[in-house]
Design a protein around this motif. Structure first.
Motif: not given
Lengths: 373, 235
Positions: B160-162, B187, B190-191, B194, B196-197, B199-201, B227
């Motif tokens: 779902p997040t992707e 997200w 609050a995020f 962040h 880094h998250y 970037r990971v996703f 992006y």
């Protein structure tokens, strides 16, 4: 600031050790020598301390020396008789020696520092003028081509053939692109050197910055074979994405410039214990033996004669960017011919917490770790 | 030039740049209006109601970001900001203030026209209130109604997040999306810091969609900014 304070504390510790050493020596000599000789041993300690330490640790050495002498050797032994006028005289002499000696050394040290600074400034001045002359030469070359092409188009507007006009326009475009590349590197260079550029280090996948550099160079890479090989799928390190992208662009452009059009460019990344290593390898003529280090120096121009319009500034700035990251860059010969430019980015610290599954950790318990990352 | 030509307001204090932009825009059937200062820009905007604004952030009188902020209080007109290569912070500020995309000086005519096309198309879609139900980008197909993603005809399973991440990028239609904006959309506020998250996703998404994630065809990185998805119409 903190380091200066730690250094001062160390000096105090050392001054106590010096006095301890002097006391030990005196204990050995006590039977056979006069008290006055023992004082000389302590005085020697004070002189040694004050040639090395700053003022307050030197004074402390003198003070502790008097106390130790008084306590251990001045009769009655193992008792303090500080009101003895003789002690005052001893202390006075030692204090005098401590202060003057440390003053003299301090002054000598300052002179040495100043001399070094002056030398550094002179060196910077020389580098600056060298850079200026080097840069103006390199700016003038593309500018001359642009001006020439444009003036021909203006002067001979009526008689130029379409193909020639197109060629001239092409020249103007390519040479201004070259000017732009030169200026971009120059800008980063001056800003890194003046330390006005702020490193924006963030943990990020290596893959992403490689992709960004390749995307930016896409039009020029269209007819080139580019191979990418990454050891781990999502290998991360903390770095400034914009600056490391510039390093990659410089290396890939170098490969484009110095290698034949049909030679592939290979980009790989490897995980090391505390670092990631990225390599841009080509099948060009390679770097002449003995020049592997020189090419990263300021104003080095490749000895292979080629109108490439660079003062090796690209490699110099890349090297400065890596230094600012605590990493390094170097070049190796490839087996089978060609050059392999490699750079290493340290992976210090624990890194950001891992993402589990599809969810993010709660913000609350993530917060304190993220600040460190 | 016809009567229904799209009007582009160019806010730029360099006469040579205005000359280049006028030549390029008029050669492609756009109508160009010029402004040299921020003050002039603000009055031209209310007077002429341009279809798109090309705004140089290095104006002599007003902070370009401030113009974007003031403009966004009453208008949705697409804004492309123009700034130098090493000014990522400034670009991000302008984008977070509501600018649609940016161009880095120096740029060529091709890049300029592509950005303008993307921004105009996106503005039309936003006004219509709905995007196309099926979006195709060079082999990648996204069916928003059925929540289906395929690459070269092959089904791709996304978490779902992707999926959310992909739709936010796709809905921007090829405009850049800042880290902050993506984090907020996917997200929550609050995020927003962040990165880094994100970037990971993003890396996970690339590994599912791209044949060579180190040489992406769809999900492009703008270092220091955010992006963008490659424009669905090949811009």
């Amino acid at each position: 600031m903190r380091r200066a304070r730690a250094k001062l504390a160390m000096e105090f510790v050392w001054s106590v050790l010096v006095v301890g050493l002097a006391t030990g020596l005196c204990e050995l000599l006590y039977q056979r020598f006069e008290l006055a000789d023992l004082i000389m041993v302590y005085l020697l300690g004070v002189v040694i301390a004050s040639t090395r330490f700053s003022l307050y640790p030197s004074i402390a050495t003198a003070l502790v020396s008097v106390l130790a002498f008084d306590f251990f050797f001045l009769p009655p032994r193992y008792s303090l008789a500080i009101f003895d006028p003789k002690s005052f005289v001893t202390f006075g002499v030692m204090l005098f020696v401590a202060i003057t000696t440390s003053g003299v050394t301090e002054r000598a040290r300052r002179h040495a520092d100043e001399a070094m600074r002056a030398e550094g400034e002179a060196r910077n001045e020389r580098l600056r003028s060298l850079l200026l002359s080097s840069v103006s030469h390199d700016l003038r070359t593309p500018l001359a081509a642009i001006m020439g092409a444009a003036s021909t188009m203006l002067d001979d507007e009526a008689t130029l053939e379409d193909a020639t006009r197109h060629d001239l326009t092409q020249t103007i475009y390519e040479e201004s692109a070259r000017l732009h590349r030169l200026l971009t590197n120059l800008l980063y260079m001056t800003r890194l050197e003046s330390r006005s550029v702020e490193l924006k280090k963030e943990w990020q996948p290596i893959e992403e910055v490689i992709g960004a550099a390749l995307t930016r160079l896409e039009p020029r890479l269209r007819d080139r074979q580019v191979v990418t090989r990454l050891a781990e799928p999502v290998m991360s390190a903390p770095f400034d994405g914009v600056l490391i992208e510039q390093v990659l662009i410089n290396l890939i452009e170098n490969a484009l410039r110095y290698t034949p059009a049909n030679a592939p460019i290979e980009i790989s990344a490897f995980a090391k214990e505390n670092a990631v290593m990225i390599e841009v390898a080509d099948r060009g003529p390679g770097i002449p033996a003995g020049e592997e280090e020189k090419i990263f120096e300021q104003f080095y121009r490749a000895s292979r004669k080629k109108a490439d319009g660079g003062i090796g500034l690209g490699l110099t700035i890349s090297s400065a960017i890596l230094r600012a990251h605590g990493g390094r860059i170097w070049v190796e010969r490839r087996e089978g011919g060609g050059a392999a430019f490699r750079f290493e980015l340290p992976r210090e610290g624990a890194g950001p917490p891992m993402v589990e599954g599809d969810r993010l950790p709660e913000v609350a318990n993530y917060k304190e770790r993220s600040d460190k990352a | 030039m016809n009567a229904a030509a799209v009007t582009v307001l160019v806010v730029e204090d360099e006469p040579q740049m205005r000359k280049f932009l006028r030549a390029t825009l008029e050669a492609h059937e756009y109508k160009m209006v010029g402004a040299e200062t921020g003050q002039q820009a603000l009055s031209e905007i209310t007077l002429r109601l341009p279809d798109l604004i090309l705004l140089d952030l290095g104006l002599p009188d007003v902070d370009g970001v401030e113009i974007v902020e003031r403009l966004r209080e009453w208008s949705d007109v697409p804004v492309l900001v123009v700034s130098a290569r090493d000014r990522e912070k400034e670009k991000v500020r302008a984008l977070d203030a509501g600018a649609d995309d940016y161009l880095t000086k120096p740029f060529g005519a091709g890049e300029l026209l592509a950005r303008i096309r993307v921004a105009l198309r996106h503005a039309v879609q936003k006004k219509a209130g709905a995007s196309e139900p099926i979006i195709k980008i060079d082999g990648l197909e996204l069916d928003l109604a059925k929540r289906l993603v395929t690459v070269a005809g092959r089904d791709v399973h996304l978490t779902p997040t992707e999926y959310k991440l992909l739709t936010v990028l796709v809905r921007s239609g090829g405009n850049v999306v800042t880290h902050r904006h993506l984090l907020k959309e996917v997200w929550g506020t609050a995020f927003a810091q962040h990165t880094h998250y994100l970037r990971v996703f993003m890396a996970q998404l690339r590994h599912k969609l791209e044949s060579d994630p180190a040489r992406p065809r769809y999900l492009l990185t703008e270092p220091g900014v955010g992006y963008r998805i490659r424009s669905p119409h090949g811009g």
